[in-house]
Design an enzyme around this catalytic site. Structure first.
Site, PDB file in Angstrom:
ATOM      1  N   LYS A   1       0.915  -1.030   0.009  1.00 39.13           N
ATOM      2  CA  LYS A   1      -0.276   0.027   0.002  1.00 39.13           C
ATOM      3  C   LYS A   1       0.887   1.255  -0.061  1.00 39.13           C
ATOM      4  O   LYS A   1       1.699   1.401   0.630  1.00 39.13           O
ATOM      5  CB  LYS A   1      -1.029  -0.146   1.257  1.00 39.13           C
TER       6      LYS A   1
ATOM      7  N   LYS B   1      -7.382   8.068  -0.917  1.00 40.22           N
ATOM      8  CA  LYS B   1      -8.790   8.259  -0.358  1.00 40.22           C
ATOM      9  C   LYS B   1      -9.200   9.803  -0.976  1.00 40.22           C
ATOM     10  O   LYS B   1      -9.616  10.771  -0.442  1.00 40.22           O
ATOM     11  CB  LYS B   1      -8.660   8.553   0.927  1.00 40.22           C
TER      12      LYS B   1
ATOM     13  N   ARG C   1       3.600  -1.632  10.513  1.00 40.99           N
ATOM     14  CA  ARG C   1       4.938  -1.816  11.457  1.00 40.99           C
ATOM     15  C   ARG C   1       5.058  -3.145  11.913  1.00 40.99           C
ATOM     16  O   ARG C   1       6.276  -3.540  11.720  1.00 40.99           O
ATOM     17  CB  ARG C   1       4.520  -0.879  12.720  1.00 40.99           C
TER      18      ARG C   1
ATOM     19  N   ASP D   1     -13.872  14.499  -3.861  1.00 39.24           N
ATOM     20  CA  ASP D   1     -14.092  15.775  -4.462  1.00 39.24           C
ATOM     21  C   ASP D   1     -15.181  15.628  -5.405  1.00 39.24           C
ATOM     22  O   ASP D   1     -16.025  14.792  -5.146  1.00 39.24           O
ATOM     23  CB  ASP D   1     -12.637  15.948  -5.476  1.00 39.24           C
TER      24      ASP D   1
ATOM     25  N   ASP E   1      -3.621   4.425  -1.829  1.00 47.73           N
ATOM     26  CA  ASP E   1      -4.571   4.713  -0.879  1.00 47.73           C
ATOM     27  C   ASP E   1      -4.390   6.242  -0.792  1.00 47.73           C
ATOM     28  O   ASP E   1      -3.841   6.865   0.251  1.00 47.73           O
ATOM     29  CB  ASP E   1      -3.860   4.208   0.578  1.00 47.73           C
TER      30      ASP E   1
ATOM     31  N   THR F   1     -11.357   5.962  11.196  1.00 45.65           N
ATOM     32  CA  THR F   1     -11.239   5.326  12.772  1.00 45.65           C
ATOM     33  C   THR F   1     -10.870   6.585  13.803  1.00 45.65           C
ATOM     34  O   THR F   1     -11.111   6.136  15.038  1.00 45.65           O
ATOM     35  CB  THR F   1     -10.642   4.113  12.793  1.00 45.65           C
TER      36      THR F   1
END
Ligand code: C5P
Length: 233
Positions: free
Chosen positions: A34, A63, A210, A66, A61, A119
């Site tokens: 990603k 997002k 990570r 518009d 990614d 989130t």
């Protein structure tokens, strides 16, 4: 539905060199990758092309959110770049989602996914922008809208997966971050699931950063994660 290569490794690095030095330690037959806003803004389409040259499927990614015409152009540009998955904000609304879907027809080479509620946003944050339903309700509303507009799936937290899986079609993809193998550091994630728990509760793809990127041996870590997923299938 257990999909081939369900792990998407989040390349959260500040520059192309660091991202490429990590992917040298990864095997594209075991995972996908990603590329998010920071890395893309710094390293651009050239990095995406380099990752693809190394046989990695890329989830771009960015997002997008518009007006419909602009988002349609953006997802078409992502498809031209040959990315495997791209995403938009479902809160851009039906016209925007439909324009994106029209620009990127279903069953093509690029999956079109929506983000529902970030989130990082709680009930109070939603109220402040005049969303008066609970975050969980808003997630369901936006996931159903995305499904109505024939998107391929949504990004959702592992916590939301069981409800969404019960509300949406089996082939509607759930892409889930906030994954931590048992015993790993939580870092800044608060509500996590293990890879096996997330798959069992209905996730199709797991976004893992990570735990893999900071591991001494990222490929060995991926193999452990895959074994855990398959062992508990
Ligand atoms: O390192 P870690 O596994 O926590 O990385 C998770 C990745 O998923 C990051 O790229 C993060 O931005 C992304 N993400 C998330 N929570 C969301 C949406 C995306 O952690 N709700």
């Amino acid at each position: 539905m257990l999909i081939d290569r369900p792990v998407i490794v989040a390349l959260d690095f500040p520059d192309a060199a660091s991202a490429l030095s990590l992917v040298e330690k990864l095997d594209p037959s075991l995972c996908r990758v990603k590329v998010g806003k920071e890395l893309f803004t710094r390293a651009g389409p050239e990095l995406v092309k380099e990752l693809q040259k190394q046989h990695f499927d890329v989830f771009l990614d960015l997002k997008y959110h518009d007006i419909p015409n602009t988002v349609a152009g953006a997802v078409a540009a992502a498809a031209d770049l040959g990315v495997w998955m791209v995403n938009v904000h479902a809160s851009g609304g039906r016209a925007m989602l439909e324009a994106a879907r029209t620009a990127l027809p279903k069953n093509g080479d690029t999956l079109l996914i929506a983000v529902t509620v970030l989130t990082s946003m709680g009930a109070e944050d939603l109220r402040e922008i005049s969303v008066t339903v609970t975050p969980d309700e808003q997630v369901s509303i936006l996931a159903k809208l995305s499904s109505d507009c024939e998107l391929d799936g949504v990004v959702c937290s592992a916590r939301e997966t069981p409800v969404l899986r019960s509300e949406l079609a089996d082939d509607f993809l759930l892409v889930t971050p906030g994954i931590r193998p048992a015993g790993d550091s939580l870092d800044d994630q608060k509500r996590v699931m293990t890879p096996a728990q997330a798959i069992q509760s209905g996730s199709n793809y797991l976004v893992i950063g990570r735990p893999v990127t900071q591991a001494d041996d990222p490929t060995a870590k991926l193999r452990i994660i895959m074994e855990e997923i398959h062992g508990k299938k």
